[in-house]
Design an enzyme around this catalytic site. Sequence first.
Site, mmCIF file in Angstrom:
data_model
loop_
_atom_site.group_PDB
_atom_site.id
_atom_site.type_symbol
_atom_site.label_atom_id
_atom_site.label_comp_id
_atom_site.label_asym_id
_atom_site.label_seq_id
_atom_site.Cartn_x
_atom_site.Cartn_y
_atom_site.Cartn_z
ATOM 1 N N LYS A 221 0.838 -1.211 0.000
ATOM 2 C CA LYS A 221 0.000 0.000 0.000
ATOM 3 C C LYS A 221 0.865 1.250 0.000
ATOM 4 C CE LYS A 221 -1.472 1.459 4.142
ATOM 5 N NZ LYS A 221 -1.122 2.817 4.578
ATOM 6 N N ASN A 222 1.899 1.263 0.860
ATOM 7 C CA ASN A 222 2.684 2.490 1.021
ATOM 8 C C ASN A 222 3.666 2.740 -0.116
ATOM 9 O OD1 ASN A 222 1.272 3.041 3.298
ATOM 10 N ND2 ASN A 222 2.887 2.442 4.746
ATOM 11 N N ARG B 245 -4.196 10.562 5.026
ATOM 12 C CA ARG B 245 -3.146 11.580 5.059
ATOM 13 C C ARG B 245 -2.218 11.496 3.860
ATOM 14 N NH1 ARG B 245 -2.941 13.787 9.909
ATOM 15 N NH2 ARG B 245 -0.882 14.600 9.529
ATOM 16 N N CYS C 141 -4.616 13.128 13.789
ATOM 17 C CA CYS C 141 -4.548 11.727 13.399
ATOM 18 C C CYS C 141 -4.523 10.865 14.650
ATOM 19 C CB CYS C 141 -3.281 11.503 12.583
ATOM 20 S SG CYS C 141 -2.951 9.794 12.212
ATOM 21 N N ARG D 33 1.522 14.386 13.351
ATOM 22 C CA ARG D 33 1.864 14.195 11.943
ATOM 23 C C ARG D 33 1.721 15.465 11.099
ATOM 24 N NH1 ARG D 33 -0.589 8.628 9.874
ATOM 25 N NH2 ARG D 33 1.120 8.778 8.415
ATOM 26 N N PRO D 34 2.496 16.505 11.420
ATOM 27 C CA PRO D 34 2.454 17.705 10.582
ATOM 28 C C PRO D 34 3.084 17.436 9.211
ATOM 29 C CG PRO D 34 4.235 17.866 12.174
ATOM 30 C CD PRO D 34 3.497 16.583 12.487
ATOM 31 N N ILE D 35 2.917 18.379 8.279
ATOM 32 C CA ILE D 35 3.574 18.224 6.967
ATOM 33 C C ILE D 35 4.520 19.394 6.699
ATOM 34 C CG2 ILE D 35 1.837 16.712 5.924
ATOM 35 C CD1 ILE D 35 0.846 19.273 4.383
ATOM 36 N N ASP D 36 5.030 19.974 7.810
ATOM 37 C CA ASP D 36 5.905 21.144 7.667
ATOM 38 C C ASP D 36 7.150 20.852 6.825
ATOM 39 O OD1 ASP D 36 6.355 19.467 10.016
ATOM 40 O OD2 ASP D 36 8.045 20.795 10.458
ATOM 41 N N LEU D 37 7.639 19.620 6.879
ATOM 42 C CA LEU D 37 8.873 19.313 6.139
ATOM 43 C C LEU D 37 8.619 19.253 4.633
ATOM 44 C CD1 LEU D 37 10.314 16.624 8.587
ATOM 45 C CD2 LEU D 37 10.915 19.045 8.442
ATOM 46 N N ASP E 228 5.363 0.503 12.040
ATOM 47 C CA ASP E 228 4.159 -0.169 11.524
ATOM 48 C C ASP E 228 4.056 -1.629 11.964
ATOM 49 O OD1 ASP E 228 3.418 2.162 10.297
ATOM 50 O OD2 ASP E 228 4.090 1.589 8.301
ATOM 51 N N ILE F 205 8.678 6.888 16.748
ATOM 52 C CA ILE F 205 8.292 7.615 15.534
ATOM 53 C C ILE F 205 7.023 8.444 15.756
ATOM 54 C CG2 ILE F 205 7.792 7.417 13.054
ATOM 55 C CD1 ILE F 205 10.600 6.410 13.803
ATOM 56 N N ARG G 93 -8.426 -0.575 5.206
ATOM 57 C CA ARG G 93 -7.655 0.471 4.540
ATOM 58 C C ARG G 93 -6.352 -0.079 3.974
ATOM 59 N NH1 ARG G 93 -6.797 5.899 7.711
ATOM 60 N NH2 ARG G 93 -5.605 6.124 5.799
HETATM 61 N N1 EPU Z 1 6.956 14.565 10.599
HETATM 62 C C1 EPU Z 1 7.042 15.902 10.876
HETATM 63 N N2 EPU Z 1 6.881 16.789 9.850
HETATM 64 C C2 EPU Z 1 6.644 16.378 8.566
HETATM 65 C C3 EPU Z 1 6.562 15.014 8.301
HETATM 66 C C4 EPU Z 1 6.725 14.117 9.341
HETATM 67 O O1 EPU Z 1 7.252 16.302 12.022
HETATM 68 O O2 EPU Z 1 6.515 17.239 7.691
HETATM 69 C C5 EPU Z 1 7.109 13.601 11.709
HETATM 70 C C6 EPU Z 1 5.823 12.785 11.924
HETATM 71 O O3 EPU Z 1 4.913 13.457 12.757
HETATM 72 C C7 EPU Z 1 6.382 11.524 12.550
HETATM 73 C C8 EPU Z 1 7.735 11.353 11.860
HETATM 74 O O4 EPU Z 1 8.066 12.642 11.337
HETATM 75 O O5 EPU Z 1 6.548 11.712 13.917
HETATM 76 C C9 EPU Z 1 7.765 10.360 10.745
HETATM 77 O O6 EPU Z 1 6.669 10.587 9.881
HETATM 78 P P1 EPU Z 1 6.711 10.236 8.343
HETATM 79 O O7 EPU Z 1 6.540 11.490 7.560
HETATM 80 O O8 EPU Z 1 7.888 9.381 8.019
HETATM 81 O O9 EPU Z 1 5.382 9.375 8.201
HETATM 82 P P2 EPU Z 1 4.459 9.373 6.937
HETATM 83 O O10 EPU Z 1 5.298 9.548 5.724
HETATM 84 O O11 EPU Z 1 3.308 10.266 7.156
HETATM 85 C C10 EPU Z 1 4.667 6.828 6.387
HETATM 86 C C11 EPU Z 1 3.725 5.683 6.261
HETATM 87 C C12 EPU Z 1 3.201 5.307 7.634
HETATM 88 C C13 EPU Z 1 4.397 4.940 8.514
HETATM 89 C C14 EPU Z 1 5.388 6.100 8.554
HETATM 90 C C15 EPU Z 1 6.654 5.777 9.326
HETATM 91 C C16 EPU Z 1 2.801 6.005 4.064
HETATM 92 C C17 EPU Z 1 1.632 6.337 3.213
HETATM 93 N N3 EPU Z 1 2.625 6.063 5.374
HETATM 94 O O12 EPU Z 1 3.903 7.883 6.956
HETATM 95 O O13 EPU Z 1 2.369 4.178 7.470
HETATM 96 O O14 EPU Z 1 3.982 4.628 9.803
HETATM 97 O O15 EPU Z 1 5.765 6.474 7.224
HETATM 98 O O16 EPU Z 1 7.289 4.684 8.786
HETATM 99 O O17 EPU Z 1 3.859 5.672 3.555
HETATM 100 C C18 EPU Z 1 0.653 2.682 8.028
HETATM 101 O O18 EPU Z 1 0.839 2.115 6.935
HETATM 102 O O19 EPU Z 1 -0.079 2.192 8.930
HETATM 103 C C19 EPU Z 1 1.295 3.962 8.287
HETATM 104 C C20 EPU Z 1 0.888 4.787 9.241
#
Ligand code: EPU
Length: 466
Positions: free
Chosen positions: A54-55, A128, A152, A157-161, A340, A362, A432
């Site tokens: 999925k991811n 997300r 969430c 889980r912000p998207i600031d990065l 995960d 994480i 999902r």
């Molecule tokens: N983070 C920030 N700012 C950002 C982005 C992330 O602070 O802009 C923080 C997050 O809050 C978190 C950490 O960085 O604490 C890591 O988050 P990441 O961005 O890596 O997570 P993601 O990309 O949103 C993906 C998977 C998740 C998986 C995580 C960690 C997808 C679609 N989702 O999420 O999968 O847990 O990486 O490996 O690829 C799942 O499949 O159940 C799932 C939640």
Amino acid sequence: MGTAVRELKKIAVHFRPVRGENGNGNFRPENLMDKFVIRGGNPLVGNIRVSGAKNAALPAMAAAILTDEPVVLENIPDVRDIQTERNLLVSMGAEVELGYGRASHRTTISCRNLLNPEAAYELVKTMRASTLVLGPLVARMGRARVSLPGGCAIGARPIDLHIKGLEKLGASITQQHGYIEAAADRLRGGHIAFDRITVTGTEDLMMAAALAEGETLMENCAREPEVADLAALLNKMGAKIEGAGTSTIRIQGVDKLHGARHRIIPDRIEAGTFIIAASLTGGDLNVTNCDPKHLGALLEKLAECGVTVTTNGESVRVTNGHRLKAADVSTEEYPGFPTDMQAQYMALATQAEGTSLITENIFENRFMHAQELLRMGANIKVDGNRAVVRGYTPLSGAAVQCSDLRASASLVIAALVAEGETILDRVYHIDRGYERIEEKLRGAGAQIRRIGEMLPKKAVAPAVMA
Ligand code: EPU
């Protein structure tokens, strides 16, 4: 008569069995109220085939935005998040053929006539990963309007990065009315050093940089196999990306990308879920169509717990007939132990002899399954990002609730070894990301079935939380 059975009998009159044998069971609109009924005690024996990741599929579908030619993706899992992504792409004007039949698992996406570069709140709030369209939209169309995802279940889980990275590539960003608006005539290469490792952030910016003018250097990138898989697809589309799968990625932007055909990698988390289930139930299970190289940290940990695991090309065989030993786990970015898999591992730890310390590094709120496991008889104490699990404790079937995708998987695993019947509510969370998990487990000898609630005609379906 056990409590769970009594509860089931009380509510049985409102429920009907579901005939989900056609491979489309996950997508019935009314299945938001489905439950699983699981009777524990059977060892898992035989073979379970793993679906596509999925991811990896979600960013690959977003990558189709980058070209006006069709992108064909194979090994697409038959799960709800994929349908959400399809709806998102269609809402922008994309043509998406998505075969739901068991044989197909293929999607063809054409973004020739993209009209509306917007990801609306209604879709983003349910998934997300919808934010993955941000980078590709700005790169291809010069603008994007993407809803902020909001809260969430597992963390802020912000998207600031993602946003900071796009600014580094020259996009101007404004935020209003709950939406991010990004614009750039043409993105230009830049230097992005991530403050912390982000999987979808790395993917989003890799897609954006693929069409930027000049070179982009990205440092402290996520090394997940899903990132490398996306880069493989992008390179087939004509991108020039090196280093994906390591922490430094170098991208030479190109003017145009073209169509391509790509096979999505197997789902390492689904594979790991079945491997843990088999470790716990005993028996002899062959988890096929997976990539054991992506499962290193989990397999090492299971060996420490005393599970016999053998790998063979594209499969993992699990045999276990004795009590497990406790072992501590600390989640980390790949190649560390995946967050995960943390919930599923906690179910295993309840059945291991000794004390296991589980540290979640994480996400800040990813222990919701602990409360439900307690209801089944586990001995777990949560303190901040640490959980102390004392085993072995016998589990007994109970009515429990899914709170998110992996928490649900943990409860299914626990139910497989619990005495008596477990009724698992809100299995839309599991739909999902797991393709027909109940059919796969049943094929290996588990007693698990899906029941669906008869919703009154005008009933409003509950919102699906991300
Ligand atoms: N983070 C920030 N700012 C950002 C982005 C992330 O602070 O802009 C923080 C997050 O809050 C978190 C950490 O960085 O604490 C890591 O988050 P990441 O961005 O890596 O997570 P993601 O990309 O949103 C993906 C998977 C998740 C998986 C995580 C960690 C997808 C679609 N989702 O999420 O999968 O847990 O990486 O490996 O690829 C799942 O499949 O159940 C799932 C939640």
